[in-house]
Scaffold this motif. Structure first.
Motif, PDB file in Angstrom:
ATOM      1  N   TYR A 186      -2.295   0.609  -4.677  1.00  0.00           N
ATOM      2  CA  TYR A 186      -2.204  -0.770  -4.210  1.00  0.00           C
ATOM      3  C   TYR A 186      -1.472  -1.608  -5.258  1.00  0.00           C
ATOM      4  CZ  TYR A 186      -5.929   1.310  -1.513  1.00  0.00           C
ATOM      5  OH  TYR A 186      -6.663   2.173  -0.735  1.00  0.00           O
ATOM      6  N   HIS A 187      -0.512  -2.399  -4.792  1.00  0.00           N
ATOM      7  CA  HIS A 187       0.309  -3.196  -5.700  1.00  0.00           C
ATOM      8  C   HIS A 187       0.292  -4.641  -5.209  1.00  0.00           C
ATOM      9  CE1 HIS A 187       1.511   0.768  -6.961  1.00  0.00           C
ATOM     10  NE2 HIS A 187       1.911   1.023  -5.725  1.00  0.00           N
ATOM     11  N   TYR A 188      -0.112  -5.530  -6.095  1.00  0.00           N
ATOM     12  CA  TYR A 188      -0.252  -6.934  -5.746  1.00  0.00           C
ATOM     13  C   TYR A 188       0.946  -7.731  -6.264  1.00  0.00           C
ATOM     14  CZ  TYR A 188      -2.132 -11.698  -5.762  1.00  0.00           C
ATOM     15  OH  TYR A 188      -2.307 -13.042  -5.580  1.00  0.00           O
ATOM     16  N   SER A 208      -1.285  -3.353 -10.365  1.00  0.00           N
ATOM     17  CA  SER A 208      -1.562  -2.225  -9.479  1.00  0.00           C
ATOM     18  C   SER A 208      -3.016  -1.829  -9.689  1.00  0.00           C
ATOM     19  CB  SER A 208      -0.656  -1.041  -9.812  1.00  0.00           C
ATOM     20  OG  SER A 208       0.695  -1.368  -9.574  1.00  0.00           O
ATOM     21  N   LYS A 218       7.983  -0.154 -13.074  1.00  0.00           N
ATOM     22  CA  LYS A 218       7.093   0.759 -13.790  1.00  0.00           C
ATOM     23  C   LYS A 218       7.086   2.102 -13.076  1.00  0.00           C
ATOM     24  CE  LYS A 218       3.952  -2.899 -15.252  1.00  0.00           C
ATOM     25  NZ  LYS A 218       4.232  -2.886 -16.668  1.00  0.00           N
ATOM     26  N   LEU A 262       8.527  -2.053  -8.789  1.00  0.00           N
ATOM     27  CA  LEU A 262       7.550  -2.557  -9.749  1.00  0.00           C
ATOM     28  C   LEU A 262       8.114  -2.722 -11.161  1.00  0.00           C
ATOM     29  CD1 LEU A 262       4.570  -0.171  -8.865  1.00  0.00           C
ATOM     30  CD2 LEU A 262       5.033  -2.420  -7.880  1.00  0.00           C
ATOM     31  N   TYR A 295       5.713  -9.016  -9.264  1.00  0.00           N
ATOM     32  CA  TYR A 295       4.687  -8.001  -9.432  1.00  0.00           C
ATOM     33  C   TYR A 295       3.613  -8.513 -10.377  1.00  0.00           C
ATOM     34  CZ  TYR A 295       2.464  -3.771 -11.213  1.00  0.00           C
ATOM     35  OH  TYR A 295       1.541  -2.837 -11.606  1.00  0.00           O
ATOM     36  N   ILE A 300       1.313   3.271 -14.086  1.00  0.00           N
ATOM     37  CA  ILE A 300       0.282   2.550 -13.321  1.00  0.00           C
ATOM     38  C   ILE A 300      -0.843   3.494 -12.891  1.00  0.00           C
ATOM     39  CG2 ILE A 300       1.804   0.713 -12.524  1.00  0.00           C
ATOM     40  CD1 ILE A 300       1.902   2.288  -9.800  1.00  0.00           C
ATOM     41  N   TYR A 307       9.295   3.105  -6.446  1.00  0.00           N
ATOM     42  CA  TYR A 307       8.357   2.230  -7.149  1.00  0.00           C
ATOM     43  C   TYR A 307       8.871   1.759  -8.510  1.00  0.00           C
ATOM     44  CZ  TYR A 307       5.175   2.414  -3.325  1.00  0.00           C
ATOM     45  OH  TYR A 307       4.631   2.254  -2.075  1.00  0.00           O
ATOM     46  N   TYR A 344       0.850  -1.188   0.000  1.00  0.00           N
ATOM     47  CA  TYR A 344       0.000   0.000   0.000  1.00  0.00           C
ATOM     48  C   TYR A 344       0.883   1.233   0.000  1.00  0.00           C
ATOM     49  CZ  TYR A 344      -3.807   3.123   1.743  1.00  0.00           C
ATOM     50  OH  TYR A 344      -4.740   4.120   1.903  1.00  0.00           O
ATOM     51  N   ASP A 345       0.828   2.015  -1.082  1.00  0.00           N
ATOM     52  CA  ASP A 345       1.534   3.293  -1.173  1.00  0.00           C
ATOM     53  C   ASP A 345       0.688   4.303  -0.406  1.00  0.00           C
ATOM     54  OD1 ASP A 345       2.919   5.585  -1.850  1.00  0.00           O
ATOM     55  OD2 ASP A 345       2.364   5.537  -3.971  1.00  0.00           O
ATOM     56  N   GLN A 360       5.188   5.648 -11.801  1.00  0.00           N
ATOM     57  CA  GLN A 360       3.871   5.963 -11.222  1.00  0.00           C
ATOM     58  C   GLN A 360       2.884   6.313 -12.335  1.00  0.00           C
ATOM     59  OE1 GLN A 360       2.814   5.564  -8.275  1.00  0.00           O
ATOM     60  NE2 GLN A 360       4.434   5.866  -6.818  1.00  0.00           N
TER      61      GLN A 360
END
Length: 183
Positions: free
Chosen positions: A161-163, A172, A151, A149, A169, A156, A145, A76-77, A153
């Motif tokens: 939220y990033h799963y 998002s 990637k 990730l 990864y 995405i 990030y 969670y960012d 910001q």
């Protein structure tokens, strides 16, 4: 002369307020001395944190290590003062993750109001800005990030939220109720 002096004072106060409100930096300087003493660098594994009364600055490598040792994780960012419908309290997100069988990492991107979110149910993490060589908030968030990730910001759409599944990864998303995300 008096009006000119008051105008200058007003401008300085306005600019100072805007800088603090806009979150151009980490906000560490806005913390009280007592709060600053409760901010520490995480010197080991995130999984080993037991005292949740501190804020732990973490590196990308520490987060990746956590992700590699847990099957399903939401990162969670977190922006503590966010009032958007997409921002949820970490307590609510922790409950959601528990129900879905997910681990949760709450990683704040600013110190402002961070101590209001401390909980005995999860560690409060903060991006270690020193790792990225900048105190500018937008720059250390992007660097963190991109490293995590792969990637930006922008790519995405500034999702919060990033799963991750088995350290990899997956996706998002902007809302925890997104029906397109399958855990």
């Amino acid at each position: 002369m008096k009006c000119h002096f008051l105008s200058i004072v007003f401008m300085v106060l306005t600019i100072t307020s805007c800088i603090q409100l806009a979150g151009l930096t980490s906000g560490y300087s806005h913390l009280s001395q007592k709060q600053q003493e409760r901010v520490v660098k995480c010197d080991g594994r995130i999984s080993d944190i037991q005292d949740y009364s501190y804020v732990y600055e973490v590196t990308v490598a520490q987060v990746k290590e956590f992700l590699s040792t847990h099957e399903k994780v939401i990162v969670y960012d977190y922006t503590p003062f966010c009032t958007s419908d997409n921002c949820v309290s970490p307590i609510r997100l922790k409950q959601f993750c528990h129900e879905k069988g997910l681990e949760l990492l709450v990683i704040s991107n600013i110190y402002d109001d961070i101590f209001k979110s401390l909980s005995p149910h999860y560690p409060m993490l903060m991006i270690d800005a020193d790792e990225h060589g900048t105190k500018r908030r937008s720059k250390y968030i992007d660097a963190f990030y991109i490293s995590l990730l792969g990637k930006t910001q922008k790519e995405i759409s500034y999702a919060l939220y990033h799963y991750f599944y088995k350290g990899m990864y997956v996706a998002s998303f902007k809302n925890i109720e997104d029906k397109n995300i399958h855990f």
